[in-house]
Design a protein around this motif. Structure first.
Motif, PDB file in Angstrom:
ATOM      1  N   ARG A 130      20.935  13.641 -61.727  1.00 27.00           N
ATOM      2  CA  ARG A 130      20.826  14.453 -60.548  1.00 27.00           C
ATOM      3  C   ARG A 130      22.245  14.976 -60.437  1.00 27.00           C
ATOM      4  O   ARG A 130      22.220  16.298 -59.945  1.00 27.00           O
ATOM      5  CB  ARG A 130      20.982  13.218 -59.437  1.00 27.00           C
ATOM      6  CG  ARG A 130      19.529  12.404 -59.351  1.00 27.00           C
ATOM      7  CD  ARG A 130      19.712  11.301 -58.582  1.00 27.00           C
ATOM      8  NE  ARG A 130      19.778  11.752 -57.073  1.00 27.00           N
ATOM      9  CZ  ARG A 130      18.766  11.883 -56.371  1.00 27.00           C
ATOM     10  NH1 ARG A 130      17.514  11.514 -56.975  1.00 27.00           N
ATOM     11  NH2 ARG A 130      18.889  12.325 -55.067  1.00 27.00           N
ATOM     12  N   SER A 134      22.837  19.662 -60.179  1.00 25.90           N
ATOM     13  CA  SER A 134      23.542  20.228 -59.197  1.00 25.90           C
ATOM     14  C   SER A 134      24.873  20.919 -59.773  1.00 25.90           C
ATOM     15  O   SER A 134      25.378  21.783 -59.018  1.00 25.90           O
ATOM     16  CB  SER A 134      24.131  19.354 -58.338  1.00 25.90           C
ATOM     17  OG  SER A 134      25.282  18.358 -58.935  1.00 25.90           O
ATOM     18  N   TRP A 148      30.081  20.183 -58.766  1.00 27.92           N
ATOM     19  CA  TRP A 148      28.916  19.350 -58.444  1.00 27.92           C
ATOM     20  C   TRP A 148      28.820  18.316 -57.608  1.00 27.92           C
ATOM     21  O   TRP A 148      29.719  18.082 -56.871  1.00 27.92           O
ATOM     22  CB  TRP A 148      28.764  18.411 -60.156  1.00 27.92           C
ATOM     23  CG  TRP A 148      29.904  17.415 -60.407  1.00 27.92           C
ATOM     24  CD1 TRP A 148      29.749  16.285 -59.648  1.00 27.92           C
ATOM     25  CD2 TRP A 148      31.167  17.614 -61.050  1.00 27.92           C
ATOM     26  NE1 TRP A 148      31.087  15.454 -60.034  1.00 27.92           N
ATOM     27  CE2 TRP A 148      31.837  16.314 -60.854  1.00 27.92           C
ATOM     28  CE3 TRP A 148      31.822  18.632 -61.660  1.00 27.92           C
ATOM     29  CZ2 TRP A 148      32.979  15.951 -61.474  1.00 27.92           C
ATOM     30  CZ3 TRP A 148      32.840  18.454 -62.364  1.00 27.92           C
ATOM     31  CH2 TRP A 148      33.646  16.863 -62.114  1.00 27.92           C
ATOM     32  N   TYR A 149      27.404  17.911 -57.236  1.00 26.62           N
ATOM     33  CA  TYR A 149      27.304  16.921 -56.072  1.00 26.62           C
ATOM     34  C   TYR A 149      26.890  15.689 -56.759  1.00 26.62           C
ATOM     35  O   TYR A 149      25.835  15.799 -57.286  1.00 26.62           O
ATOM     36  CB  TYR A 149      26.202  17.613 -55.412  1.00 26.62           C
ATOM     37  CG  TYR A 149      25.774  16.915 -53.896  1.00 26.62           C
ATOM     38  CD1 TYR A 149      26.738  16.412 -53.189  1.00 26.62           C
ATOM     39  CD2 TYR A 149      24.429  16.524 -53.852  1.00 26.62           C
ATOM     40  CE1 TYR A 149      26.484  15.695 -51.958  1.00 26.62           C
ATOM     41  CE2 TYR A 149      23.901  15.766 -52.629  1.00 26.62           C
ATOM     42  CZ  TYR A 149      24.994  15.407 -51.764  1.00 26.62           C
ATOM     43  OH  TYR A 149      24.658  14.396 -50.885  1.00 26.62           O
TER      44      TYR A 149
END
Length: 438
Positions: A130, A134, A148-149
């Motif tokens: 994930r 991002s 980034w997330y």
């Protein structure tokens, strides 16, 4: 009354009996060779990169915990455990959305293990993939940065592999950033590369269990070019001189002197090369760059955040970024942390330029200096000595319009999660950009 006393005695004996029973349960010297009963799996809930196993606890008197094992991608065995009075157990470190088999079992006080119950699960997408999806990489001025997330806020290691050819010499480097922050931005700085010297970037994301993503290729970046603006023509207004409605701050309190913020020397150990707003209701004399005293004594009114440091650049420049240095002095040597990243230094500030046609200050951006976490004093001193760099336009690196007047507005210090008003010192301001074509 006798009935109440009788009930009290019964309850007391019951409590004593239960306590003795529990003490026996956890008695250090208690040993046996009989394994506990097997936990009964009721259901399994997939988690992001893991699983939650619901079970019925066996009724063994000396039961201690329910455990689950799995072997990670790197071959290392990981064990997750929960106490005997809970009915579920969370397991993490499953690095893909494939079927995994976990080994569930009970452990008693003597270390005996029950038979293993295999538990199969297909987890939800793990945090590393994930995060990898991002990732954003953008070129900056003599640098580039990675965003980034991490919505799950799980600790990840981000491996930034970059290579370039500089003056005919090829270099391949890897920098690792570790973080569990939800939103993150990290810089790779001080890359003095020309417009014909691009940087190739690939990134991998790893979790603490050894799972790692395939490399994500971001191709080649061409970095932007700027240069340090010389301070020889800079001028600081006198205290309380008002420029477009904003008064210049007082900065010569105690051992501080306002002109030191533009002298190209940072504060080290006991050098006292910083400005100080006093902020204690005391007085100080205005000091000029040549070291002579001003004619007026300035009385500081007390805590005065925000305060504004205004700089006349002496000519028009297009600004790209800023590097600030904090007050360090306070430690006995240059290896002591001193005041770095503490109360007296500015941790949060705004930047403005003056629109001379309208005689109005135009907001550029706000910057929060990251607070170092998990570093020793020597590492913190190295960070403080290097200074903190920020782009004028952090989300879209670019030059400002041609400007002559720059304003630095100090908002908060580092204390209490950047909410304290104790910031009264600053060592140096350095600006980067390019000369405007007038």
């Amino acid at each position: 009354m006798k009935t109440i006393k009788y009930l009290f005695l019964v309850l007391s004996f019951a409590a004593i009996f239960y306590t003795c029973k529990e003490e026996k349960r956890f008695e250090i010297g208690a040993t046996d060779s009989v394994p506990p009963g097997v936990p009964v799996v009721r259901s399994v809930k997939p988690l992001y990169g893991g699983a939650r196993i619901f079970f019925t606890v066996p009724s063994d008197e000396d039961l201690l915990s329910i455990n689950a094992d799995f072997v990670a991608a790197n071959g290392k065995l990981f064990t997750f455990s929960t106490s005997y009075f809970k009915d579920s157990l969370d397991v993490y470190g499953l690095g893909d959305t494939i079927e995994y088999e976990l080994q569930l079992y009970a452990v008693d006080r003597s270390g005996n293990k029950s038979s293993v119950v295999p538990v199969s699960v297909i987890p939800l997408e793990p945090s590393i993939s994930r995060v990898a999806k991002s990732l954003i990489v953008k070129p900056g001025f003599s640098s580039f940065y990675v965003d980034w997330y991490n919505e799950l806020a799980q600790t990840v290691n981000v491996y930034v592999d970059f290579e370039f050819t500089q003056n005919g010499n090829h270099r391949d480097m890897i920098i690792v950033f570790s973080s569990n922050d939800t939103i993150e931005r990290r810089f790779i700085e001080d890359l003095e590369l020309g417009s014909d010297e691009p940087v190739s970037v690939t990134i991998q994301v790893e979790d603490i269990y050894g799972n790692i993503t395939s490399p994500v290729d971001f191709g080649q970046l061409t970095l932007y070019q700027d240069e340090k603006i010389l301070k020889t023509d800079w001028v600081l207004p006198q205290t309380n001189d008002t420029i477009a409605g904003i008064p210049m701050c007082f900065g010569s309190g105690f051992d501080g002197r306002i002109y030191r913020v533009i002298d190209d020397e940072i504060d080290m150990a006991q050098s006292s090369n910083y400005m100080h707003t006093a902020s204690m209701g005391r007085t100080g004399s205005e000091t000029k760059p040549d070291g002579s005293k001003g004619t007026n004594t300035i009385e500081d009114p007390g805590p005065n955040l925000p305060w504004n440091l205004i700089i006349d650049l002496g000519d028009h420049y297009e600004l790209s970024r800023i590097v600030t240095h904090q007050r360090h002095s306070g430690g006995e040597t240059s290896l002591d942390r001193g005041h770095y990243y503490k109360a007296e230094n500015v941790g949060l500030y705004n930047m403005y330029y003056l629109d001379e046609d309208l005689n109005e200050w135009v907001y550029i951006s706000q910057h929060k200096i990251p607070l170092p976490v998990g570093l020793n004093d020597l590492e913190i001193v190295k960070m403080g000595d290097a200074g903190d760099m920020a782009y004028m336009y952090p989300d879209d690196p670019q030059f400002s319009k041609p400007v002559r007047w720059f304003r630095y507005e100090a908002l908060k210090c580092f204390d209490s999660n950047y909410t304290s008003n104790s910031a009264n010192c600053l060592s140096e301001i350095t600006l980067y950009g390019r000369k405007a074509n007038n």
